[in-house]
Design a protein around this motif. Structure first.
Motif, PDB file in Angstrom:
ATOM      1  N   UNK A 145       0.846  -1.199   0.000  1.00 40.74           N
ATOM      2  CA  UNK A 145       0.000   0.000   0.000  1.00 40.74           C
ATOM      3  C   UNK A 145       0.881   1.249   0.000  1.00 40.74           C
ATOM      4  N   UNK A 146       0.446   2.270  -0.729  1.00 37.74           N
ATOM      5  CA  UNK A 146       1.195   3.522  -0.813  1.00 37.74           C
ATOM      6  C   UNK A 146       0.659   4.511   0.211  1.00 37.74           C
ATOM      7  N   UNK A 147       1.588   5.153   0.924  1.00 35.06           N
ATOM      8  CA  UNK A 147       1.208   6.143   1.933  1.00 35.06           C
ATOM      9  C   UNK A 147       1.911   7.466   1.627  1.00 35.06           C
ATOM     10  N   UNK A 148       1.137   8.498   1.422  1.00 35.37           N
ATOM     11  CA  UNK A 148       1.652   9.857   1.257  1.00 35.37           C
ATOM     12  C   UNK A 148       1.409  10.567   2.583  1.00 35.37           C
ATOM     13  N   UNK A 149       2.499  10.990   3.227  1.00 34.22           N
ATOM     14  CA  UNK A 149       2.430  11.540   4.576  1.00 34.22           C
ATOM     15  C   UNK A 149       2.970  12.963   4.556  1.00 34.22           C
ATOM     16  N   UNK A 150       2.286  13.878   5.279  1.00 34.98           N
ATOM     17  CA  UNK A 150       2.833  15.232   5.408  1.00 34.98           C
ATOM     18  C   UNK A 150       2.327  15.866   6.703  1.00 34.98           C
ATOM     19  N   UNK A 151       3.117  16.817   7.214  1.00 32.71           N
ATOM     20  CA  UNK A 151       2.793  17.406   8.513  1.00 32.71           C
ATOM     21  C   UNK A 151       3.518  18.729   8.707  1.00 32.71           C
ATOM     22  N   UNK A 172       7.523  15.557   4.855  1.00 32.58           N
ATOM     23  CA  UNK A 172       6.732  14.814   3.879  1.00 32.58           C
ATOM     24  C   UNK A 172       7.437  13.510   3.509  1.00 32.58           C
ATOM     25  N   UNK A 173       6.644  12.534   3.071  1.00 34.18           N
ATOM     26  CA  UNK A 173       7.251  11.290   2.617  1.00 34.18           C
ATOM     27  C   UNK A 173       6.267  10.409   1.877  1.00 34.18           C
ATOM     28  N   UNK A 174       6.750   9.759   0.836  1.00 32.84           N
ATOM     29  CA  UNK A 174       5.997   8.716   0.127  1.00 32.84           C
ATOM     30  C   UNK A 174       6.559   7.375   0.558  1.00 32.84           C
ATOM     31  N   UNK A 175       5.754   6.573   1.224  1.00 35.92           N
ATOM     32  CA  UNK A 175       6.196   5.300   1.779  1.00 35.92           C
ATOM     33  C   UNK A 175       5.421   4.147   1.128  1.00 35.92           C
ATOM     34  N   UNK A 207     -13.995  38.506  10.869  1.00 37.28           N
ATOM     35  CA  UNK A 207     -15.296  39.168  10.844  1.00 37.28           C
ATOM     36  C   UNK A 207     -16.352  38.405  11.628  1.00 37.28           C
ATOM     37  N   UNK A 208     -16.158  37.078  11.746  1.00 33.71           N
ATOM     38  CA  UNK A 208     -17.151  36.238  12.428  1.00 33.71           C
ATOM     39  C   UNK A 208     -16.713  35.827  13.828  1.00 33.71           C
ATOM     40  N   UNK A 209     -15.568  36.342  14.287  1.00 29.07           N
ATOM     41  CA  UNK A 209     -15.109  36.051  15.645  1.00 29.07           C
ATOM     42  C   UNK A 209     -14.649  34.637  15.865  1.00 29.07           C
ATOM     43  N   UNK A 210     -14.198  33.969  14.798  1.00 27.02           N
ATOM     44  CA  UNK A 210     -13.729  32.589  14.920  1.00 27.02           C
ATOM     45  C   UNK A 210     -12.215  32.533  14.990  1.00 27.02           C
ATOM     46  N   UNK A 211     -11.710  31.550  15.770  1.00 25.62           N
ATOM     47  CA  UNK A 211     -10.259  31.363  15.811  1.00 25.62           C
ATOM     48  C   UNK A 211      -9.803  30.552  14.603  1.00 25.62           C
ATOM     49  N   UNK A 212      -8.520  30.644  14.227  1.00 24.28           N
ATOM     50  CA  UNK A 212      -8.023  29.962  13.034  1.00 24.28           C
ATOM     51  C   UNK A 212      -7.254  28.671  13.304  1.00 24.28           C
ATOM     52  N   UNK A 213      -7.302  28.137  14.521  1.00 23.11           N
ATOM     53  CA  UNK A 213      -6.362  27.082  14.890  1.00 23.11           C
ATOM     54  C   UNK A 213      -6.855  25.678  14.566  1.00 23.11           C
ATOM     55  N   UNK A 214      -5.859  24.831  14.215  1.00 26.55           N
ATOM     56  CA  UNK A 214      -6.061  23.407  14.037  1.00 26.55           C
ATOM     57  C   UNK A 214      -5.249  22.673  15.098  1.00 26.55           C
ATOM     58  N   UNK A 215      -5.801  21.578  15.659  1.00 24.18           N
ATOM     59  CA  UNK A 215      -5.008  20.773  16.592  1.00 24.18           C
ATOM     60  C   UNK A 215      -3.870  20.071  15.862  1.00 24.18           C
ATOM     61  N   UNK A 216      -2.875  19.634  16.611  1.00 27.65           N
ATOM     62  CA  UNK A 216      -1.717  18.958  16.015  1.00 27.65           C
ATOM     63  C   UNK A 216      -2.156  17.666  15.334  1.00 27.65           C
ATOM     64  N   UNK A 217      -1.596  17.406  14.135  1.00 24.99           N
ATOM     65  CA  UNK A 217      -2.010  16.236  13.375  1.00 24.99           C
ATOM     66  C   UNK A 217      -0.969  15.886  12.326  1.00 24.99           C
ATOM     67  N   UNK A 218      -1.079  14.668  11.804  1.00 17.19           N
ATOM     68  CA  UNK A 218      -0.269  14.195  10.686  1.00 17.19           C
ATOM     69  C   UNK A 218      -1.229  13.712   9.607  1.00 17.19           C
ATOM     70  N   UNK A 219      -1.017  14.155   8.364  1.00 23.15           N
ATOM     71  CA  UNK A 219      -1.871  13.799   7.236  1.00 23.15           C
ATOM     72  C   UNK A 219      -1.424  12.487   6.591  1.00 23.15           C
ATOM     73  N   UNK A 220      -2.408  11.747   6.061  1.00 22.41           N
ATOM     74  CA  UNK A 220      -2.142  10.541   5.277  1.00 22.41           C
ATOM     75  C   UNK A 220      -3.063  10.496   4.065  1.00 22.41           C
TER      76      UNK A 220
END
Length: 294
Positions: A145-151, A172-175, A207-220
């Motif tokens: 299986x191919x895994x494309x990983x980035x963070x 990043x890495x293609x595994x 304008x809408x009073x929202x924060x821009x933050x994302x929790x820590x994560x790793x993409x696959x």
């Protein structure tokens, strides 16, 4: 064609204008888009100035897009549309690993890396081993299986955001999974971070009073012949903003603890890391292609 039309008559006339569209699916999407868009306009009754500002916003969003920045994906993310599309497209395979958004930073090709490689060699901070297995919904390992990983790094930045500090491909890495569907790599524990706020999407959040933050994560992105490609994350347990992701992508099943390195993992990878985590990634079989009249 007359222009002296009521709202309903105008909507019907625009819908009818697509009757000769050869692509059945395109025709369906355009017809429903017009119906819903016209209903929205009638509902909120925007002024000419408000509609012009909306057009200006979309124009600015397009102008913000580059080879390494996709502002329209970011807009889709913060409106929850990206997550809704992912949810709809994987509703028939609840036994597979949950999908999440692609995000705006999958904009460059990840470098091929061998299993066990460090995908973040330029990053400082707490190092960890990420390992797991790719299997089918029946539990069989998916060899190769191919895994494309980035963070992001430990300061919350992707390589494309800091070209003067990070070489393209850092984080990043293609595994390729081994014969038992297993994969493993070294990296740093990523940090939570704000999505880009220097463009139209940032203006919208402010304008809408929202924060821009994302929790820590790793993409696959995980793929294999005969299986439906999966886009997902793993989220660092106890990360800030785990309960208020700016793009609504956190799912409980994807939250993973990053625990102290066990002696077994240390013996396999050495003691250059401090923590480890693991995930079993389950792929659903590919659906049979639907026939249509395109």
């Amino acid at each position: 064609m007359t222009t002296d039309l009521s709202g309903a008559d105008l909507t019907a006339q625009v819908v009818a204008s697509f009757a000769a569209t050869g692509d059945r699916r395109l025709r369906e999407i355009l017809e429903r888009l017009v119906v819903h868009l016209h209903a929205l306009v009638e509902d909120v009754a925007p002024t000419i100035d408000e509609w012009s500002r909306a057009i200006d916003f979309l124009t600015a969003t397009g102008k913000m897009c580059t080879d390494v920045r996709q502002e329209f994906i970011l807009l889709s993310d913060v409106l929850g549309v990206s997550m809704l599309v992912e949810t709809i497209n994987h509703a028939d395979t609840p036994e597979a690993t949950s999908s999440t958004v692609l995000g705006p930073f999958h904009m460059v090709e990840s470098p091929p890396r061998a299993l066990g490689s460090d995908i973040s060699p330029q990053s400082d901070g707490t190092r960890c081993v990420v390992q797991g297995r790719v299997v089918s919904t029946t539990g069989e390992p998916i060899a190769g299986a191919a895994l494309d990983v980035w963070q992001a790094d430990t300061h919350g930045f992707y390589d494309v955001q800091q070209p003067e500090l990070q070489a393209q491909g850092n984080g990043r890495g293609l595994l390729t999974a081994d014969g038992d569907g297993r994969f493993w790599f070294l990296t740093v524990v990523p940090a939570h971070y704000p999505i880009p706020t220097d463009g139209p999407v940032g203006d919208l959040l402010q304008a809408t009073g929202r924060h821009p933050f994302r929790p820590a994560h790793i993409h696959f992105i995980v793929s294999a012949p005969g299986y439906t490609e999966l886009t997902t994350h793993i989220f660092v347990a106890d990360s800030a903003y785990i309960d208020s992701d700016a793009v609504f992508a956190v799912k409980d099943s994807l939250i993973r603890p990053f625990v102290p390195l066990t002696s077994e993992t240390a013996a396999r990878f050495g003691r250059g890391s401090d923590l480890e985590t693991d995930i079993e990634i389950i792929l659903a079989p590919a659906a049979e292609p639907a026939s249509d009249d395109r």
